[in-house]
Design an enzyme around this catalytic site. Sequence first.
Site, PDB file in Angstrom:
ATOM      1  N   LYS A 124       7.149  -5.899  13.619  1.00 43.36           N
ATOM      2  CA  LYS A 124       7.314  -4.522  12.782  1.00 43.36           C
ATOM      3  C   LYS A 124       8.068  -3.634  13.320  1.00 43.36           C
ATOM      4  O   LYS A 124       7.968  -2.105  13.450  1.00 43.36           O
ATOM      5  CB  LYS A 124       5.994  -3.933  12.457  1.00 43.36           C
ATOM      6  CG  LYS A 124       4.728  -4.799  12.044  1.00 43.36           C
ATOM      7  CD  LYS A 124       5.388  -5.715  10.993  1.00 43.36           C
ATOM      8  CE  LYS A 124       5.562  -5.089   9.759  1.00 43.36           C
ATOM      9  NZ  LYS A 124       5.839  -6.353   8.609  1.00 43.36           N
TER      10      LYS A 124
ATOM     11  N   HIS B  88       9.931 -13.668  17.969  1.00 50.11           N
ATOM     12  CA  HIS B  88       8.722 -12.585  18.472  1.00 50.11           C
ATOM     13  C   HIS B  88       8.205 -12.744  19.810  1.00 50.11           C
ATOM     14  O   HIS B  88       7.222 -12.195  20.439  1.00 50.11           O
ATOM     15  CB  HIS B  88       7.729 -12.242  17.505  1.00 50.11           C
ATOM     16  CG  HIS B  88       8.144 -11.674  16.421  1.00 50.11           C
ATOM     17  ND1 HIS B  88       8.836 -10.644  16.067  1.00 50.11           N
ATOM     18  CD2 HIS B  88       7.766 -11.947  14.855  1.00 50.11           C
ATOM     19  CE1 HIS B  88       8.612 -10.417  14.848  1.00 50.11           C
ATOM     20  NE2 HIS B  88       8.217 -11.085  14.104  1.00 50.11           N
TER      21      HIS B  88
ATOM     22  N   SER C 160       2.438   0.432  10.801  1.00 54.27           N
ATOM     23  CA  SER C 160       3.290  -0.594   9.867  1.00 54.27           C
ATOM     24  C   SER C 160       2.287  -2.325  10.172  1.00 54.27           C
ATOM     25  O   SER C 160       2.197  -2.700   9.143  1.00 54.27           O
ATOM     26  CB  SER C 160       4.702  -0.925  10.699  1.00 54.27           C
ATOM     27  OG  SER C 160       5.252  -1.930   9.778  1.00 54.27           O
TER      28      SER C 160
HETATM   29  S1  PPS Z   1       8.487  -8.318  10.903  1.00 52.79           S
HETATM   30  O1  PPS Z   1       7.207  -8.707  10.151  1.00 52.79           O
HETATM   31  O2  PPS Z   1       8.000  -8.343  12.273  1.00 52.79           O
HETATM   32  O3  PPS Z   1       9.565  -9.285  10.463  1.00 52.79           O
HETATM   33  O4  PPS Z   1       8.874  -6.778  10.344  1.00 52.79           O
HETATM   34  P1  PPS Z   1      10.128  -6.117  10.807  1.00 52.79           P
HETATM   35  O5  PPS Z   1      11.026  -6.290   9.807  1.00 52.79           O
HETATM   36  O6  PPS Z   1      10.076  -5.877  12.201  1.00 52.79           O
HETATM   37  O7  PPS Z   1       9.521  -4.423  10.343  1.00 52.79           O
HETATM   38  C1  PPS Z   1       8.968  -4.135   9.210  1.00 52.79           C
HETATM   39  C2  PPS Z   1       9.504  -2.538   9.221  1.00 52.79           C
HETATM   40  O8  PPS Z   1      10.597  -2.168   9.212  1.00 52.79           O
HETATM   41  C3  PPS Z   1      11.047  -1.349   8.121  1.00 52.79           C
HETATM   42  N1  PPS Z   1      12.331  -1.403   7.733  1.00 52.79           N
HETATM   43  C4  PPS Z   1      13.209  -0.544   7.375  1.00 52.79           C
HETATM   44  N2  PPS Z   1      13.033   0.792   7.876  1.00 52.79           N
HETATM   45  C5  PPS Z   1      14.134   1.543   7.408  1.00 52.79           C
HETATM   46  N3  PPS Z   1      15.398   0.860   7.098  1.00 52.79           N
HETATM   47  C6  PPS Z   1      15.656  -0.334   6.616  1.00 52.79           C
HETATM   48  N4  PPS Z   1      16.693  -0.585   6.071  1.00 52.79           N
HETATM   49  C7  PPS Z   1      14.491  -1.078   7.131  1.00 52.79           C
HETATM   50  N5  PPS Z   1      14.491  -2.432   6.958  1.00 52.79           N
HETATM   51  C8  PPS Z   1      12.924  -2.704   7.120  1.00 52.79           C
HETATM   52  C9  PPS Z   1       9.799  -1.680   7.045  1.00 52.79           C
HETATM   53  O9  PPS Z   1       9.961  -0.759   6.101  1.00 52.79           O
HETATM   54  C10 PPS Z   1       8.634  -1.883   7.843  1.00 52.79           C
HETATM   55  O10 PPS Z   1       8.275  -0.586   8.394  1.00 52.79           O
HETATM   56  P2  PPS Z   1       7.201   0.331   7.780  1.00 52.79           P
HETATM   57  O11 PPS Z   1       6.781   1.511   8.479  1.00 52.79           O
HETATM   58  O12 PPS Z   1       6.136  -0.634   7.415  1.00 52.79           O
HETATM   59  O13 PPS Z   1       7.808   0.825   6.406  1.00 52.79           O
END
Ligand code: PPS
Length: 307
Positions: free
Chosen positions: A45, A101, A131
């Site tokens: 996340k 991870h 998140s």
């Molecule tokens: S995972 O399951 O570990 O692969 O998740 P991860 O990709 O690390 O994290 C998911 C969060 O990243 C946000 N996200 C973004 N935020 C802003 N802009 C872009 N382009 C973007 N892409 C992914 C996603 O919405 C999750 O955060 P939260 O706070 O839950 O919205």
Amino acid sequence: MARLDVTEMFHGISFPGHLHTQDSLQLALKFPFQDSDILIVSYPKSGTTWMQEIVSLISNKGDPHLAQNVPNWARSPWLEQYYFAAVLETSPSTPRVITTHLPHHLLGPALHDSTTKVIYVSRNPKDVIVSFYHFHKMANFLPEADSFPEFFNQFLEGTLSYGSWFDHVKGWTNQTAALDKLLHVTYEEMSLDLHGAIKKVSSFLECPLVEDEVNTCVKHCSFSSMKHNNMVNYTLIPQEIMDHSKGSFMRKGKIGDWKNMLTEEQNQSFDKVYKSKMQDCTLEFVWEEQNEEERHVSEQATIKKDS
Ligand code: PPS
């Protein structure tokens, strides 16, 4: 669906058994990295998917064809997951892009003899907790997240799946000397200056882009583009595995959403634990989105400090 309720304990860290086996975890630690590989590393996340998309777009000079036609897990598969070897073999990414991870104390030795480029992505941990909590509600392969206070305590204790955030971040960001090539990029940097973050990553990857190409990358990895791209928003995952009626993978994409979830008391106890666990660490996180006036004041302070 297979092994949705199974948890694999590996070196004291729990991993969802739907995606991991003892064998797949063991194999990850012995993976023969090649110098040309790109490895994206993060605690869950923290912006993993965002970085996968950025790297994919940079490698294709902004051309979104792959990003719009091949799922992110096939373009940049997870090293520790059981289907890794099969997916890597058919992955269309050149050079190979791998995601993990795993914490540094487990994976570090496998990287010793290569000059694999490692991109470490971190995010302020209060937003990570929130998140991750929402993700537990929709991801049926993760243990049931009962109440937020309980989840919050498990995060601080480091007992959630994938282990301790504190150990993860400190482990990887302390490696500047041990690893030849490691770039640390924060979620907040990407959020506040996506254009600058893309240029920083493209320069690290030695994949220079002209201004138009950077702008195309920015366009295709904005939150709204990714939210509507089925190859990256996880809507291809069947309902039994991710219950899309309980939330979206691309949820809010904001800095500072923790303010809507943590109580004052939780915030204070978080700060206390953070201070004690991170005292040997110089990292500074952006905890909330500043308004225009606050941003101007802090920019002026930085200019003054630098002059
Ligand atoms: S995972 O399951 O570990 O692969 O998740 P991860 O990709 O690390 O994290 C998911 C969060 O990243 C946000 N996200 C973004 N935020 C802003 N802009 C872009 N382009 C973007 N892409 C992914 C996603 O919405 C999750 O955060 P939260 O706070 O839950 O919205």
